[in-house]
Design a protein around this motif. Structure first.
Motif, PDB file in Angstrom:
ATOM      1  N   VAL A  41       0.656  -1.151  -0.107  1.00  0.00           N
ATOM      2  CA  VAL A  41       0.063  -0.147  -0.023  1.00  0.00           C
ATOM      3  C   VAL A  41       0.800   1.162   0.053  1.00  0.00           C
ATOM      4  O   VAL A  41       2.004   1.145   0.186  1.00  0.00           O
ATOM      5  CB  VAL A  41      -0.865  -0.028   1.254  1.00  0.00           C
ATOM      6  N   THR A  77      -0.108   5.467   1.128  1.00  0.00           N
ATOM      7  CA  THR A  77      -1.106   6.183   1.730  1.00  0.00           C
ATOM      8  C   THR A  77      -1.172   7.726   1.355  1.00  0.00           C
ATOM      9  O   THR A  77       0.253   8.064   1.603  1.00  0.00           O
ATOM     10  CB  THR A  77      -1.430   6.278   3.058  1.00  0.00           C
ATOM     11  N   ILE A  81     -11.419   2.737   8.157  1.00  0.00           N
ATOM     12  CA  ILE A  81     -11.094   2.790   6.726  1.00  0.00           C
ATOM     13  C   ILE A  81     -12.133   2.028   5.829  1.00  0.00           C
ATOM     14  O   ILE A  81     -12.436   0.903   5.966  1.00  0.00           O
ATOM     15  CB  ILE A  81      -9.881   2.497   6.136  1.00  0.00           C
ATOM     16  N   THR A  82     -12.939   2.841   4.934  1.00  0.00           N
ATOM     17  CA  THR A  82     -14.006   2.289   4.059  1.00  0.00           C
ATOM     18  C   THR A  82     -13.296   1.901   2.738  1.00  0.00           C
ATOM     19  O   THR A  82     -12.934   2.957   2.078  1.00  0.00           O
ATOM     20  CB  THR A  82     -15.191   3.049   3.774  1.00  0.00           C
ATOM     21  N   TYR A  83     -13.184   0.696   2.153  1.00  0.00           N
ATOM     22  CA  TYR A  83     -12.436   0.300   1.044  1.00  0.00           C
ATOM     23  C   TYR A  83     -13.714   0.369   0.003  1.00  0.00           C
ATOM     24  O   TYR A  83     -14.739  -0.203   0.204  1.00  0.00           O
ATOM     25  CB  TYR A  83     -11.976  -0.786   1.026  1.00  0.00           C
ATOM     26  N   THR A  84     -13.427   0.515  -1.417  1.00  0.00           N
ATOM     27  CA  THR A  84     -14.212   0.462  -2.386  1.00  0.00           C
ATOM     28  C   THR A  84     -13.335  -0.228  -3.636  1.00  0.00           C
ATOM     29  O   THR A  84     -11.920   0.120  -3.720  1.00  0.00           O
ATOM     30  CB  THR A  84     -14.748   1.641  -2.843  1.00  0.00           C
ATOM     31  N   TRP A 126      -6.297   5.541 -10.786  1.00  0.00           N
ATOM     32  CA  TRP A 126      -7.332   4.769  -9.736  1.00  0.00           C
ATOM     33  C   TRP A 126      -8.696   5.157  -9.813  1.00  0.00           C
ATOM     34  O   TRP A 126      -9.080   6.194  -9.083  1.00  0.00           O
ATOM     35  CB  TRP A 126      -6.506   5.335  -8.393  1.00  0.00           C
ATOM     36  N   HIS A 154     -12.584   4.453  -9.562  1.00  0.00           N
ATOM     37  CA  HIS A 154     -13.332   3.887  -8.402  1.00  0.00           C
ATOM     38  C   HIS A 154     -14.760   5.006  -8.400  1.00  0.00           C
ATOM     39  O   HIS A 154     -14.839   5.920  -9.279  1.00  0.00           O
ATOM     40  CB  HIS A 154     -12.858   3.918  -7.024  1.00  0.00           C
ATOM     41  N   SER A 193      -4.265   0.650  -2.286  1.00  0.00           N
ATOM     42  CA  SER A 193      -3.911  -0.549  -2.194  1.00  0.00           C
ATOM     43  C   SER A 193      -3.488  -1.267  -3.515  1.00  0.00           C
ATOM     44  O   SER A 193      -4.362  -1.309  -4.293  1.00  0.00           O
ATOM     45  CB  SER A 193      -5.073  -1.178  -1.389  1.00  0.00           C
ATOM     46  N   ARG A 249      -7.550  -1.891  -4.485  1.00  0.00           N
ATOM     47  CA  ARG A 249      -8.835  -1.159  -3.848  1.00  0.00           C
ATOM     48  C   ARG A 249      -8.134   0.469  -3.289  1.00  0.00           C
ATOM     49  O   ARG A 249      -7.041   0.432  -3.415  1.00  0.00           O
ATOM     50  CB  ARG A 249      -9.315  -2.011  -2.884  1.00  0.00           C
ATOM     51  N   ILE A 250      -9.324   1.107  -3.184  1.00  0.00           N
ATOM     52  CA  ILE A 250      -8.971   2.307  -2.460  1.00  0.00           C
ATOM     53  C   ILE A 250      -9.684   2.605  -1.184  1.00  0.00           C
ATOM     54  O   ILE A 250     -10.827   1.941  -1.352  1.00  0.00           O
ATOM     55  CB  ILE A 250      -9.051   3.460  -3.484  1.00  0.00           C
ATOM     56  N   GLY A 251      -9.010   3.031  -0.198  1.00  0.00           N
ATOM     57  CA  GLY A 251      -9.844   3.211   0.964  1.00  0.00           C
ATOM     58  C   GLY A 251      -9.846   4.569   1.640  1.00  0.00           C
ATOM     59  O   GLY A 251      -8.747   5.346   1.228  1.00  0.00           O
TER      60      GLY A 251
END
Ligand SMILES: O=C([C@@H]1CCCNC1)N1CCCCC1
Length: 330
Positions: free
Chosen positions: A156, A158, A183-186, A195, A197, A318, A324-326
């Motif tokens: 990862v 950040t 952390i909310t990932y999608t 990236w 999303h 990530s 994924r992205i958080g």
């Protein structure tokens, strides 16, 4: 391995953030813009014509005992704002915040556009998009993150960008001191290489949340937040005296206007951008007309979640499979 480095705003309105990096032996320190919206690592160099260099630090490969020319390779990039650069390629030792990649492809500029020449505090970019976007030919090169990844404690990096303050980029670990709650990932769609999303929706001020999948890219190298026209007009309808100016190329309003907040969703999480972030800048130093931090994406062909949105969160990029992205509150 891990690394941690500062993200320093280059002017008083956070137009971009730079991070100190070192290149070569002995180390040459440059201030580069870590950009998740592109995938070339390029620098002002000793090969850049002197009339195109205005105050930037340069990388001189001949002064580094570990530099190697990547023979026969060239690159050329054009950014969405019309700026661009092109040049040749070396490999050399490259570090960010104590994390070293030996033999990183460092793209030395032979030419830079006038917009980049004028940005005196920016010595180049570190692309942190997916390597598929890299412009080096005949063989494309890997990003710093892709090269570092096998040695990272965690796959990862950040971004903790801040409003009118210095934040940080971390590589290889998630610093729980930098955010609150979860952390909310999608999911991330890594083709064609951004990236990419979705937001789960938005709200304007105290209005009801509009659930709606809004696809776009999280781009640390883009200053503002660019969203579909319907959302942007709904926002500025709440701003006295706002208008979409052809002359200024976007929404402007009296600097004295009261702006609503803007909330975006990531899955079930909600991030509220303060009005101050959207009262972006005066259109000129003495003007009482201000330019908005939220603008329409209709001319871009893509929605861009730039720094105006990202600086409200602690963001985890990530590189897991699938990527994924958080987002977390901070
Ligand atoms: O050129 C850019 C941006 C410019 C600012 C810095 N990040 C990359 N792109 C992202 C949006 C789609 C078009 C390409």
């Amino acid at each position: 391995d891990t690394g941690s480095a500062a993200a320093i705003p280059i002017n008083e309105v956070d137009i971009a953030y730079v991070t100190p990096v070192t290149i070569g032996t002995p180390p040459q320190t440059l201030m580069l813009d870590l950009d998740t919206g592109s995938s070339d690592l390029w620098v002002f160099s000793s090969l850049t014509p002197s009339n195109q260099v205005r105050g930037q630090e340069i990388y001189s490969p001949t002064k580094s005992s570990t530099s190697k020319l990547l023979s026969g390779h060239t690159w050329s990039i054009r950014y969405g704002d019309g700026s661009g650069s092109r040049g040749t390629v070396y490999t050399d030792n490259f570090t960010i915040g104590g994390l070293e990649v030996k033999s990183q492809a460092v793209q030395a500029a032979l030419e830079v556009s006038s917009m980049l020449t004028q940005e005196q505090s920016l010595d180049g970019l570190v692309g942190l998009g997916f390597s598929a976007l890299n412009t080096v030919r005949p063989s494309s090169q890997l990003t710093f993150f892709d090269n570092a990844r096998p040695n990272l404690d965690e796959e990862v990096f950040t971004a903790d960008l801040k409003y009118h303050a210095t934040g940080s980029y971390d590589f290889g670990f998630i610093d729980s001191k930098k955010y609150a709650g979860n952390i909310t990932y999608t999911a991330v769609q890594q083709s064609p290489g951004y990236w990419t999303h979705s937001l789960s929706g938005y709200s304007v001020g105290s209005g009801a949340f509009q659930a709606s999948q809004i696809s776009g890219i999280s781009d640390t190298g883009t200053t503002l937040l660019y969203l579909p026209t319907a959302i942007v007009t709904a926002y500025y309808r709440q701003v006295q005296g706002a208008q979409n100016s052809q002359y200024y190329g976007g929404y402007v309003f009296p600097c004295s206007s009261t702006l609503p907040t803007f909330t975006f969703g990531i899955e079930g999480a909600r991030f509220t951008i303060p009005a101050s972030y959207i009262n972006y800048t005066r259109i000129s130093p003495t003007s009482t007309t201000c330019y908005g931090g939220l603008q329409s994406s209709s001319g871009l062909g893509i929605n861009i979640f730039g720094d105006v949105a990202l600086k409200r969160a602690f963001v985890v990029f990530s590189g897991t499979n699938p990527p994924r992205i958080g987002f977390a509150i901070k």
